[in-house]
Design an enzyme around this catalytic site. Sequence first.
Site, PDB file in Angstrom:
ATOM      1  N   CYS A 145       6.012  -3.022   0.451  1.00  0.00           N
ATOM      2  CA  CYS A 145       6.645  -4.288   0.068  1.00  0.00           C
ATOM      3  C   CYS A 145       8.055  -4.035  -0.491  1.00  0.00           C
ATOM      4  CB  CYS A 145       5.789  -5.011  -0.975  1.00  0.00           C
ATOM      5  SG  CYS A 145       6.526  -6.574  -1.461  1.00  0.00           S
ATOM      6  N   GLN A 197      -6.330  -4.984  -0.922  1.00  0.00           N
ATOM      7  CA  GLN A 197      -5.008  -4.337  -1.052  1.00  0.00           C
ATOM      8  C   GLN A 197      -4.453  -4.526  -2.456  1.00  0.00           C
ATOM      9  OE1 GLN A 197      -1.042  -5.524   0.250  1.00  0.00           O
ATOM     10  NE2 GLN A 197      -1.003  -3.707   1.552  1.00  0.00           N
ATOM     11  N   VAL A 219       0.580 -12.090   1.224  1.00  0.00           N
ATOM     12  CA  VAL A 219       0.561 -12.846  -0.018  1.00  0.00           C
ATOM     13  C   VAL A 219       0.476 -14.341   0.292  1.00  0.00           C
ATOM     14  CG1 VAL A 219       2.030 -13.513  -1.976  1.00  0.00           C
ATOM     15  CG2 VAL A 219       1.727 -11.115  -1.412  1.00  0.00           C
TER      16      VAL A 219
END
EC number: 1.3.1.91
Length: 547
Positions: free
Chosen positions: A170, A141, A74
Amino acid sequence: MALGRRTAVTSRARRAPQTVAGEAQEGTRNWRTLREGGSIHRVQQQQRGWSRRGMMVNSLSLCYHNKLILAPMVRVGTLPMRLLALDYGADIVYCEELIDLKMLQCKRVVNEVLSTVDFVAPDDRVVFRTCQRERSKVVFQMGTSDAEQALAVARLVENDVAGIDINMGCPKEYSTKGGMGAALLSDPDKIEKILSTLVKGTSRPVTCKIRILPSLEDTLNLVKRIERTGIAAIAVHGRKREERPQHPVSCETIKAIAETLSIPVIANGGSHDHIQNYLDIEDFRQATAASSVMVARAAMWNPSIFLREGLRPLEEVTQKYIRYAVQYDNHYTNTKHCLCQMLREQLESPQGKLLHAAQSSREICEAFGLGAFYEETTRELDSRRAEVLARTPAELEEPAEDTSGVIKMAVKFDRRAYSPQITPKMCLLEWCRREKLAQPVYETVQRPLDRLFRSVVTVAEHKYQSTLWDKSKKLAEQAAAIVCLRSQGLPEGRLSEESLSLHKRKREAPDQDPGGPRAQEPAVPGELCKKPFVTLGSGDESPLEGW
Ligand SMILES: Cc1cc2nc3c(=O)[nH]c(=O)nc-3n(C[C@H](O)[C@H](O)[C@H](O)COP(=O)(O)O)c2cc1C
């Protein structure tokens, strides 16, 4: 020893029902041999025909064997970082995790200025930007907890990417509370539904990225079930959901998975403890018996980790990174974030301090001695932009979307026509206070093609907007305020207002101002009669009196 293991993995891969021809061929080659060949797997053949599942397929086959992979990250895995990783030798690059619902709001836009494909949100923010260079290497993704939504996103992006990956690792709350990321690990039925829906419904290879479970037995049962969905490969971050980077990665568990499955296993979690340079990547692969290795933090710190010849100095890496960021019009906050990750302990250096203070791409470039490059590149982009604008004026007009209820006029805020102390926004705010209304709320969007801004202001539940685009957010907000004030017949702080009203009073002819801006900027037909709140100023007394 390593070669023996590779051969064993490969022969399993050949038996795997999901293995496509390209994978089986490449799987027989040794890791190092592949690396010796330079940038490997450049040949990606277009496949067209019927799959075993009876679906029409038209896909580029992405092979996950023997690959060096940039991990999804991210705020890090945006286009400039992905391109740089490819330059330095990564074979596959994952984008940062993007959430299905966000993507479903996006429109696919071909950006002729940058030669990119952009997925643009309703607020005109670019959520995902990609380009031809990475077309056969980029894996998209996704964060999702819903099979149908995931499929809709896969179909939206499938023609622009090489693979689709589902994030199941995550541990952050923003992911897990929506049932996404690591939350999926405790819902194998949902995993199965999402993956099998994608495998059946998209023409791109589907993968997932998991963390390991508390027990080896549960982990192996889960991955076997995942494999049966028909996915092309699985990335395994060798830590449990609650473990943090400082906890050791479990090479043994990844190894057990690799020895159990037929599909390629991508080992992940080795940065820092295991991977500090290029050769360490192969050692990590051997320690995990995996087919490929995915690198996150080590690549974030220095993407030249993928270079066979060894790490390049940060000075060179940051320069190359910034060049891509400018060429692809990366948002400066993202560029700054990535550079901060690279500089790390050098953030206290004079250059680090300049970076820290930078508030634009220009300032970042200047901090790194790339001021001239910035000027040259933005000039080039501006002229390309002008060409595109000249070619397609109609497309840049108002979007055809329904914006009914928004009161519009074609106005611009010309600073010179106003007193420096009084702006339209101030007039509007003051007026709202006097009328005991909630203060005006401004919402601004930026158009990706030419980076111009437009604002909507909401006052007393009504919206006002200029139809013209502005160079800055501030100017766009002032223009929206002008639309509101004019449509209500309120003073807006123009220098000429006082003399104008005197003039008008003398002539008693309110519309006789052919040279004034209002005469050139008509409201959208019919809009002027929409007056949601009582118009002040019907007399000559200014509501702003007393300022
Ligand atoms: C800044 C940052 C952002 C990350 N974002 C994602 C992400 O979007 N999706 C994901 O699956 N993992 C994400 N991860 C986890 C990494 O992909 C990887 O699993 C983890 O860092 C372990 O690999 P490493 O030891 O090579 O760093 C992120 C990690 C970092 C450091």
